[in-house]
Design an enzyme around this catalytic site. Structure first.
Site, mmCIF file in Angstrom:
data_model
loop_
_atom_site.group_PDB
_atom_site.id
_atom_site.type_symbol
_atom_site.label_atom_id
_atom_site.label_comp_id
_atom_site.label_asym_id
_atom_site.label_seq_id
_atom_site.Cartn_x
_atom_site.Cartn_y
_atom_site.Cartn_z
ATOM 1 N N CYS A 111 -12.313 -0.209 0.564
ATOM 2 C CA CYS A 111 -11.785 0.862 1.422
ATOM 3 C C CYS A 111 -11.732 2.165 0.636
ATOM 4 O O CYS A 111 -11.488 2.181 -0.570
ATOM 5 C CB CYS A 111 -10.380 0.480 1.898
ATOM 6 S SG CYS A 111 -9.638 1.695 3.015
ATOM 7 N N CYS A 115 -4.651 4.303 -0.153
ATOM 8 C CA CYS A 115 -3.196 4.187 0.008
ATOM 9 C C CYS A 115 -2.614 3.569 -1.271
ATOM 10 O O CYS A 115 -3.146 2.595 -1.801
ATOM 11 C CB CYS A 115 -2.850 3.334 1.226
ATOM 12 S SG CYS A 115 -3.395 4.101 2.749
ATOM 13 N N CYS A 332 -2.251 -8.408 1.203
ATOM 14 C CA CYS A 332 -3.556 -8.395 1.829
ATOM 15 C C CYS A 332 -4.572 -7.814 0.836
ATOM 16 O O CYS A 332 -4.319 -6.805 0.203
ATOM 17 C CB CYS A 332 -3.423 -7.505 3.054
ATOM 18 S SG CYS A 332 -4.926 -7.023 3.783
HETATM 19 N N1 SAH Z 1 -6.740 0.935 7.066
HETATM 20 C C1 SAH Z 1 -5.922 0.468 8.118
HETATM 21 C C2 SAH Z 1 -5.807 -1.041 8.229
HETATM 22 C C3 SAH Z 1 -5.623 -1.856 6.984
HETATM 23 S S1 SAH Z 1 -4.077 -2.128 6.277
HETATM 24 C C4 SAH Z 1 -4.554 1.100 8.052
HETATM 25 O O1 SAH Z 1 -4.284 1.831 7.104
HETATM 26 O O2 SAH Z 1 -3.765 0.920 8.962
HETATM 27 C C5 SAH Z 1 -2.980 -2.839 7.441
HETATM 28 C C6 SAH Z 1 -1.552 -2.410 7.221
HETATM 29 O O3 SAH Z 1 -0.994 -2.983 6.033
HETATM 30 C C7 SAH Z 1 -1.401 -0.910 7.067
HETATM 31 O O4 SAH Z 1 -0.254 -0.465 7.757
HETATM 32 C C8 SAH Z 1 -1.214 -0.761 5.571
HETATM 33 O O5 SAH Z 1 -0.649 0.461 5.251
HETATM 34 C C9 SAH Z 1 -0.374 -1.973 5.263
HETATM 35 N N2 SAH Z 1 -0.375 -2.383 3.847
HETATM 36 C C10 SAH Z 1 -1.385 -2.355 2.968
HETATM 37 N N3 SAH Z 1 -0.990 -2.818 1.772
HETATM 38 C C11 SAH Z 1 0.296 -3.175 1.906
HETATM 39 C C12 SAH Z 1 1.265 -3.721 1.032
HETATM 40 N N4 SAH Z 1 0.979 -3.996 -0.234
HETATM 41 N N5 SAH Z 1 2.505 -3.958 1.526
HETATM 42 C C13 SAH Z 1 2.799 -3.694 2.817
HETATM 43 N N6 SAH Z 1 1.935 -3.170 3.680
HETATM 44 C C14 SAH Z 1 0.694 -2.900 3.237
#
Ligand code: SAH
Length: 349
Positions: A111, A115, A332
């Protein structure tokens, strides 16, 4: 060779006409691929051998192999790591709820979005997934588990709206009555907030749920957690969500990862109420899943509950995401990441 699994029925019909075949063959082949979920042309037993050979010579029917499967002893949640035809790997999850089976799929290999708390973005983006590869994760899970899939969430690795055309093709095909025929209402697409694509998706007038990864109540804090916030202002993102609601009548899901000491106070809950309180929405709180590359921590259980209670008291429809497969947990994207790290280790030896 063309990717036959990514063609919708109309495109497949045109394709078959163009190679001198009859129209009705398209429906037969579509049904083999998208209803009976076969992995080879040889299984299409109502086609002549000649036609099967012709298909083999012109099209590929790439299927993916499961290179790892983890099953939770607590609730049966299964994590799958699939190897694609070019060797890249993606992760998908099967969760069994009382209202049906739900599959979480990836939309890209890696990706680009960066984030801060997310394991899937650490190696950057490798490539987009084709519609066939998004469908393929669901088909393979259905075949391997023997379970019918009722709900699909595009919440695995990748930013679905950064792979827009393939996503739209995938949605149409997954919900096509000639395929798995999953209701659009049982499909959720999660985005970090790519504003123009949210608006474009609204224009498709699908009945799918849009989940917006919000995670912060101010532009400044959101920027610290999500680089995409440097591109789109919080207000623009919320306006786009409102537009999505107006166009589709579907209430928005806001995802809010609770990060200890960052966005988890009562004041944050109040700010969140002010921000989205008037929205027809649902808030999904996700206690952050710590990843080893960063030092983000989960608030404790009481703090999470206090945050939820505050929102609830303010009249907001809210749930804390139930932890599925606690014994095979790990954020995830970590199954893929540990697989890649291990592969890298092997090459370095
Ligand atoms: N790119 C998309 C979908 C993938 S992530 C998005 O940003 O929505 C799916 C969700 O899991 C998103 O809300 C993301 O911010 C969250 N997420 C990713 N890593 C995480 C983590 N370590 N703990 C909690 N939420 C997480």
């Amino acid at each position: 060779m063309k990717d036959i699994k990514s063609l919708n029925l109309e495109q497949l019909t045109e394709e078959l006409l163009s190679i001198g075949e009859k129209k009705f063959r398209a429906k037969q082949i579509y049904s083999w691929i998208h209803e009976k979920l076969v992995d080879s042309f040889d299984e299409m037993t109502n086609l002549s051998k000649d036609l099967r050979e012709k298909l083999k010579a012109n099209y590929n029917l790439n299927s993916m192999d499961a290179v790892a499967v983890q099953t939770s002893k607590i609730d049966g949640t299964q994590k799958y790591l699939f190897r694609l035809h070019d060797g890249h790997v993606v992760e998908s999850v099967l969760m069994k709820y009382h209202h049906g089976n739900s599959v979480c799929i990836s939309s890209q290999v890696g990706c680009l979005m960066g984030c801060r708390f997310c394991a899937s973005t650490i190696g950057g983006k490798v490539r987009d997934l084709a519609a066939s590869e998004m469908l393929g994760q669901i088909y393979k899970i259905q075949k391997l588990s023997g379970e019918r899939v009722h709900n699909v969430v595009v919440m695995g690795t990748g930013e679905p709206l950064d792979n827009y055309d393939n996503l739209v093709q995938f949605i149409k095909m997954l919900t096509d009555e000639n395929g798995l025929n999953i209701s659009q209402r049982n499909l959720t697409v999660s985005t970090c907030g790519i504003v123009p694509r949210i608006r474009e998706l609204a224009g498709e007038k699908f009945q799918i749920t849009l989940a917006l990864s919000l995670h912060a109540t101010t532009q400044e804090k959101r920027k610290q957690l999500m680089p995409i916030a440097n591109k789109y202002d919080l207000k623009e993102v919320l306006d786009a969500c409102h537009y999505y609601y107006e166009q589709t009548g579907r209430r928005i899901t806001f995802e809010y990862s609770l990060v200890g000491g960052v966005n988890d106070t009562k004041q944050d809950a109040e700010k969140l109420t002010k921000l989205i309180g008037k929205f027809p929405c649902h808030v999904n709180l996700i206690p952050v899943n710590p990843i080893k590359e960063r030092d983000f921590v989960q608030p404790n259980k009481q703090e999470c509950q206090a945050f939820r209670n505050k929102l609830e008291k303010n009249g907001i429809n809210v749930t804390i995401r139930r932890e599925m497969g606690r014994d095979i947990d790990g954020a995830c994207g970590q199954l893929r990441k540990s697989y890649l790290d291990q592969e890298k280790g092997e090459h370095e030896c």
